[in-house]
Scaffold this active site. Structure first.
Site, PDB file in Angstrom:
ATOM      1  CG  HIS A  79      -1.964  -1.067   1.225  1.00 39.67           C
ATOM      2  ND1 HIS A  79      -3.243  -0.928   0.732  1.00 39.67           N
ATOM      3  CD2 HIS A  79      -1.885  -2.356   1.676  1.00 39.67           C
ATOM      4  CE1 HIS A  79      -3.912  -2.065   0.882  1.00 39.67           C
ATOM      5  NE2 HIS A  79      -3.116  -2.958   1.445  1.00 39.67           N
ATOM      6  CG  ASN A 152      -7.853  -4.385   1.102  1.00 36.12           C
ATOM      7  OD1 ASN A 152      -7.199  -3.359   1.299  1.00 36.12           O
ATOM      8  ND2 ASN A 152      -7.316  -5.595   1.148  1.00 36.12           N
ATOM      9  CG  HIS A 343      -2.347  -1.215  14.798  1.00 28.06           C
ATOM     10  ND1 HIS A 343      -2.429  -2.508  14.333  1.00 28.06           N
ATOM     11  CD2 HIS A 343      -1.973  -1.302  16.108  1.00 28.06           C
ATOM     12  CE1 HIS A 343      -2.123  -3.342  15.319  1.00 28.06           C
ATOM     13  NE2 HIS A 343      -1.849  -2.645  16.397  1.00 28.06           N
TER      14      HIS A 343
HETATM   15 FE1  HDD Z   1      -2.639  -4.829   5.391  1.00 23.63          FE
HETATM   16  C1  HDD Z   1      -1.153  -1.813   5.095  1.00 23.63           C
HETATM   17  C2  HDD Z   1      -5.621  -3.501   4.344  1.00 23.63           C
HETATM   18  C3  HDD Z   1      -4.004  -7.972   5.282  1.00 23.63           C
HETATM   19  C4  HDD Z   1       0.103  -6.055   6.885  1.00 23.63           C
HETATM   20  N1  HDD Z   1      -3.259  -3.016   4.826  1.00 23.63           N
HETATM   21  C5  HDD Z   1      -2.495  -1.887   4.764  1.00 23.63           C
HETATM   22  C6  HDD Z   1      -3.283  -0.789   4.278  1.00 23.63           C
HETATM   23  C7  HDD Z   1      -4.538  -1.263   4.063  1.00 23.63           C
HETATM   24  C8  HDD Z   1      -4.528  -2.673   4.411  1.00 23.63           C
HETATM   25  C9  HDD Z   1      -5.736  -0.497   3.571  1.00 23.63           C
HETATM   26  C10 HDD Z   1      -2.773   0.620   4.057  1.00 23.63           C
HETATM   27  C11 HDD Z   1      -2.980   1.502   5.257  1.00 23.63           C
HETATM   28  C12 HDD Z   1      -2.559   2.904   4.932  1.00 23.63           C
HETATM   29  O1  HDD Z   1      -3.212   3.527   4.098  1.00 23.63           O
HETATM   30  O2  HDD Z   1      -1.560   3.340   5.504  1.00 23.63           O
HETATM   31  N2  HDD Z   1      -4.441  -5.600   4.844  1.00 23.63           N
HETATM   32  C13 HDD Z   1      -5.562  -4.866   4.542  1.00 23.63           C
HETATM   33  C14 HDD Z   1      -6.692  -5.763   4.487  1.00 23.63           C
HETATM   34  C15 HDD Z   1      -6.229  -7.015   4.730  1.00 23.63           C
HETATM   35  C16 HDD Z   1      -4.818  -6.915   4.977  1.00 23.63           C
HETATM   36  C17 HDD Z   1      -8.122  -5.330   4.224  1.00 23.63           C
HETATM   37  C18 HDD Z   1      -6.980  -8.319   4.778  1.00 23.63           C
HETATM   38  C19 HDD Z   1      -8.124  -8.446   5.317  1.00 23.63           C
HETATM   39  N3  HDD Z   1      -2.044  -6.681   5.935  1.00 23.63           N
HETATM   40  C20 HDD Z   1      -2.766  -7.842   5.837  1.00 23.63           C
HETATM   41  C21 HDD Z   1      -2.025  -8.924   6.470  1.00 23.63           C
HETATM   42  C22 HDD Z   1      -0.864  -8.375   6.953  1.00 23.63           C
HETATM   43  C23 HDD Z   1      -0.899  -6.971   6.599  1.00 23.63           C
HETATM   44  C24 HDD Z   1      -2.496 -10.349   6.571  1.00 23.63           C
HETATM   45  C25 HDD Z   1       0.249  -9.024   7.706  1.00 23.63           C
HETATM   46  C26 HDD Z   1       0.108 -10.012   8.505  1.00 23.63           C
HETATM   47  N4  HDD Z   1      -0.810  -4.084   5.838  1.00 23.63           N
HETATM   48  C27 HDD Z   1       0.144  -4.756   6.502  1.00 23.63           C
HETATM   49  C28 HDD Z   1       1.343  -3.901   6.865  1.00 23.63           C
HETATM   50  C29 HDD Z   1       0.950  -2.523   6.249  1.00 23.63           C
HETATM   51  C30 HDD Z   1      -0.422  -2.803   5.657  1.00 23.63           C
HETATM   52  C31 HDD Z   1       2.661  -4.470   6.469  1.00 23.63           C
HETATM   53  C32 HDD Z   1       1.925  -1.872   5.293  1.00 23.63           C
HETATM   54  C33 HDD Z   1       1.988  -0.431   5.681  1.00 23.63           C
HETATM   55  C34 HDD Z   1       1.281  -0.342   6.933  1.00 23.63           C
HETATM   56  O3  HDD Z   1       0.787  -1.567   7.271  1.00 23.63           O
HETATM   57  O4  HDD Z   1       1.135   0.644   7.605  1.00 23.63           O
HETATM   58  O5  HDD Z   1       1.455  -3.831   8.233  1.00 23.63           O
END
Ligand code: HDD
Length: 692
Positions: A79, A152, A343
């Site tokens: 993202h 999402n 978060h």
């Molecule tokens: Fe995630 C970012 C949504 C599964 C780990 N995620 C992130 C963002 C969104 C989502 C909208 C961007 C937030 C922003 O604008 O800063 N993610 C989802 C949805 C998921 C999902 C709807 C499934 C239902 N994500 C998911 C899993 C993991 C992560 C299974 C790890 C175990 N996601 C992350 C992250 C991020 C992230 C690595 C990258 C940047 C951040 O968090 O701030 O922690």
């Protein structure tokens, strides 16, 4: 927008006030160093003679250069590409029976929010309109602390267990040896992952559908994906799924448009959101919830803890409980959008988690990632991340601490400061985790209730209209057609034969694979019409219409259309061969908004060519207008032409246009989205048909 105007809405909410307090404006101010020393010259470094070497003593040069050298932070691991806006959320009626969350109780309260939209795979500088999942993350600054709904635009996910998240992301990101391709799933490692992890089947169907290329962030749904819990003040819990439903309806681009836009305007979605807010077309989304009583946890034919399953709306209807409105753009992209930290674990009393193994893993990942991305444990002090009530605890120190904690104790239990800060009871608003009974052996195993990877993928396929099915097949041809390994292409066909036999045969036909001889799975006929985009709301409000003009146009045609469009909340823009003003045959002046060099039909929702022989002949003489119209037609956009304007359509070779009223019969004629009228003075019927 002027700074005066910007200031005003900031003061409207507590969050805006908080941000206003740290916002600075340099207008009319003298330059200083970061230490506040006034600067005499910012253009020349301090040298030993005008042609001599720069002197170490030049503290201004060193400070300026050092700051610049350190101006980048790591982009989000997923993202990375995103854009955000401020707004507010209001609940329609108290949800007291379901949840004690304070921001869901009082319809008169406007809870400030910050929403960041994103793509998932591409880097920070990648294009907006690539095929991808879109993020829809909302931070509610509630009176009880920050609540983040990190959603999402697709209601399910690729994998069932968070431990596989690094795998799916490694597979879909550019390949490690050559860092190709950017922002795309169309390559070997991703499809290798897909065929070896069949739990992805359902998500692939959604990703390759029109949902993967939304027309606008303002026209896409959002989904919390996991099953969450609401808990009321009596401690009763209910399972919920969260939805955002755009008031403008859910709409998509076509693939050719999406690809062209990625080059013509890589900021297309970002610009669309920014401009809509600047023009007062505030994007709105209704918050919807699906509710399932605890005693019905096992009543559905899938496991509600499995994040690769959605709750069909026909089975469990969506109840609309409130509205999100985005009203203001950021003042500074880095400070607000880039530094915002979401978060899933930011939660308020009245909302709770479930044991969905994807959700459980996310609860770890988001806090962890912010520590590296934002450089330490004090990222909650960055203004955009601060809750509206100051945090009170014994956490201290760390990089970039800005709070000054007075007092001698930073521990509890203490007697030197009367054991403050103290915890609160649940009655006083303390967060109490829902006391779900859990018991089990430690085990690394997938629940058998998660083993069905195909049924809902088939339900999704069954729910698509013929044109949506065609788009999915074409998307497979593109994505899998880019896979070099013949073996993987064959495995894709064999895997999707479990979803639908016809689909698999169609995929095979486009990717040089053997079609399967017989269906692989059980016959499933169920469908869920709500997942088709053809069932969405339709409104033309805030859409963009290109008006093709040259000197000598018919002002009457032009002004009737422009007035009607504006009345319907549509934005017309004049496109010509040069910027400046054009003069109508009646001598009226009109400003040109864009030229054929700076715009393309893919940037508009519809095109109108008014009459005026001189104008139309000029448009015909230069090829650009023909190309503009042909492309709009190929992308199934509405095209209108009045009087001599019809000649341009004929010259452009647009198929199937019905030439209306050639014998003085001024009735609009519509065929394949092309609306024409000739020999007409009054265009009101025509403009209404065009808008419709
Ligand atoms: Fe995630 C970012 C949504 C599964 C780990 N995620 C992130 C963002 C969104 C989502 C909208 C961007 C937030 C922003 O604008 O800063 N993610 C989802 C949805 C998921 C999902 C709807 C499934 C239902 N994500 C998911 C899993 C993991 C992560 C299974 C790890 C175990 N996601 C992350 C992250 C991020 C992230 C690595 C990258 C940047 C951040 O968090 O701030 O922690």
């Amino acid at each position: 927008m002027s700074d005066e105007k910007r200031k005003h809405p900031k003061a409207e909410s507590k969050k805006k006030q908080q941000l206003e307090d740290v916002t600075i404006d340099h207008t009319g101010k003298k330059m200083t160093t970061n230490q506040g020393i006034r600067v005499t010259n910012d253009d020349d470094s301090l040298k030993a003679g005008t042609r001599g070497p720069t002197i170490m003593e030049d503290f201004h040069f060193r400070e300026k250069m050092t700051h610049f050298d350190h101006e980048r932070i790591p982009e989000r691991v997923v993202h990375a590409r995103g854009t955000a806006a401020h707004g507010y959320f209001q609940v329609y009626e108290p949800l007291t029976e379901l949840t004690k969350a304070s921001f869901l109780q009082d319809p008169t309260v406007k809870t400030p929010v910050f929403v960041r939209f994103s793509t998932v795979v591409g880097s920070r500088g990648s294009a907006d309109t690539v095929r991808d999942v879109r993020g829809f993350a909302t931070k509610f600054y509630t009176e009880e602390g920050n609540y983040d709904l990190v959603a999402n635009n697709i209601p399910i996910f690729f994998i069932q267990d968070a431990i596989k998240f690094p795998d799916v992301v490694h597979a879909i990101k550019p390949e490690p040896h050559n860092e190709i391709p950017q922002a795309s799933a169309a390559h070997d490692t991703f499809w290798d992952f897909v065929v070896n992890n069949t739990e992805t089947a359902h998500m692939i169907m959604w990703l390759l559908s029109d949902r993967g290329i939304p027309r606008s962030f303002r026209m896409m749904e959002g989904f919390g994906v996991h099953t969450f819990r609401f808990v009321n003040d009596r401690g009763k819990a209910t399972f919920v799924k969260f939805h955002w439903k755009p008031v403008l309806g859910t709409h998509a681009l076509v693939w050719d448009e999406a690809q062209k836009l990625a080059g013509k305007d890589p900021d297309y979605h970002r610009r669309d959101l920014w401009n809509a807010i600047e023009m007062g077309d505030y994007p709105e989304y209704e918050l919807g919830i699906q509710i399932l009583e605890e005693e019905n946890e096992f009543a559905l034919d899938f496991d509600i803890l499995d994040p690769t399953k959605f709750w069909p709306e026909e089975q469990i209807p969506v109840k609309y409980v409130g509205k999100l409105t985005l009203t203001e753009n950021v003042d500074n992209f880095f400070a607000e959008t880039e530094q915002s930290a979401f978060h899933v674990g930011n939660i308020v009393p009245g909302i709770d988690f479930t044991n969905d193994p994807l959700l459980q893993g996310r609860l770890f990942s988001y806090l962890d990632t912010q520590l590296i991305r934002l450089g330490g444990p004090n990222f909650h002090e960055i203004p955009i991340n601060r809750p509206i009530k100051p945090p009170v605890n014994n956490q201290r120190d760390g990089f970039h601490r800005t709070t000054i904690n007075r007092g001698v104790t930073s521990y509890s239990v203490n007697s030197l400061q009367g054991n403050y800060p103290r915890p609160s009871s649940e009655k006083e608003g303390g967060y109490a985790h829902y006391a779900e009974k859990v018991e089990g052996k430690k085990i690394r195993e997938r629940s058998p209730s998660f083993h069905d990877h195909y049924s809902q993928a088939t339900v999704f396929w069954n729910s698509m209209s013929p044109i949506e099915k065609k788009h999915i097949i074409k998307a497979f041809h593109f994505e899998v057609g880019n896979v070099e390994s013949e073996e993987i292409r064959q495995q894709v066909v064999d895997m999707f034969n479990h979803v639908d036999h016809t689909l698999a045969k169609e995929i095979a036909a486009g990717v040089g694979a053997k079609p399967p001889s017989a269906p692989a799975g059980p016959k499933i006929t169920a469908s869920s019409p709500a997942v088709s985009l053809l069932t969405t709301n339709y409104t033309v409000k805030s859409r963009k219409v290109a008006i093709l003009l040259e000197d000598g146009f018919n002002f009457h045609d032009y002004s009737q259309m422009v007035n009607e469009l504006k009345g319907a909340g549509i934005h017309p823009e004049v496109i010509s061969h040069h910027l400046g003003t054009l003069t109508s045959k009646e001598g009226k002046k009109v400003q040109v908004d864009k030229t054929f060099a700076t715009s393309e039909s893919v940037m508009f929702d519809a095109v109108f060519v008014p009459g005026g022989a001189k104008s139309v002949n000029k448009l015909i003489a230069k090829d650009k207008a023909n190309y503009f119209l042909k492309e709009a037609f190929d992308h199934a956009k509405t095209i209108g032409a009045s009087n001599e304007g019809v000649d341009l359509l004929a010259d452009s070779g647009i198929r199937g246009i019905a030439i209306a009223g050639s014998e003085h019969h001024p009735t609009p004629v519509e065929s394949m989205g092309v609306i024409t009228i000739q020999n007409a003075m009054n265009l009101s019927n025509f403009t209404q048909t065009f808008i419709k």
